[in-house]
Design a protein around this motif. Structure first.
Motif, PDB file in Angstrom:
ATOM      1  N   HIS A   1      38.534  44.579  40.200  1.00 59.04           N
ATOM      2  CA  HIS A   1      39.489  44.303  41.273  1.00 59.04           C
ATOM      3  C   HIS A   1      38.803  43.348  42.237  1.00 59.04           C
ATOM      4  N   GLU A   2      39.537  42.459  42.868  1.00 59.82           N
ATOM      5  CA  GLU A   2      38.924  41.426  43.713  1.00 59.82           C
ATOM      6  C   GLU A   2      38.113  41.974  44.881  1.00 59.82           C
TER       7      GLU A   2
ATOM      8  N   TYR B   1      36.232  44.766  44.683  1.00 58.19           N
ATOM      9  CA  TYR B   1      35.265  45.725  44.157  1.00 58.19           C
ATOM     10  C   TYR B   1      33.925  45.651  44.902  1.00 58.19           C
TER      11      TYR B   1
END
Length: 111
Positions: free
Chosen positions: A105-106, A108
């Motif tokens: 996920h961007e 993270y």
């Protein structure tokens, strides 16, 4: 962590990926890595002798992203051996050891 002026400094992070015949996954993995909201100091990919389309994909990404370093091992050094190789190449505060079949996920690294 504080810098020389006593201000909070952002921790540096490098991402280390070991590939071996990972052509079907590595593109999506790297796209997600380079979309992280937390800055990444360096991305090191160690390839353990892939004979599929992994290397052409990695070379395409290396032309687009100057933070990407690709190392082509002539022999398979195994998962741990190749990750140790990447860690010796890095001086970041933190290492993210990542499998090539993972898409982050961007946010993270931010979390």
């Amino acid at each position: 962590m504080r810098n020389a002026e006593g201000q909070h400094a952002m921790s540096t992070v490098s991402v280390h990926i070991v590939t071996y015949h990972s052509g079907q996954w590595i593109r999506q993995c790297l796209e997600a890595v380079f979309q992280q909201t937390h800055p990444i100091e360096r991305v090191i990919v160690i390839d353990n002798g892939s004979r599929d389309d992994t290397m052409p994909i990695l070379h395409d990404f290396a032309r687009q992203y100057d933070k990407l370093e690709v190392v082509e091992n002539t022999e398979n050094r195994g998962f741990a051996g190749a990750h140790n190789q990447a860690m010796r190449m890095s001086s970041s505060d933190y290492f993210l050891v990542l499998n090539p079949d993972v898409a982050l996920h961007e946010d993270y690294l931010t979390h």
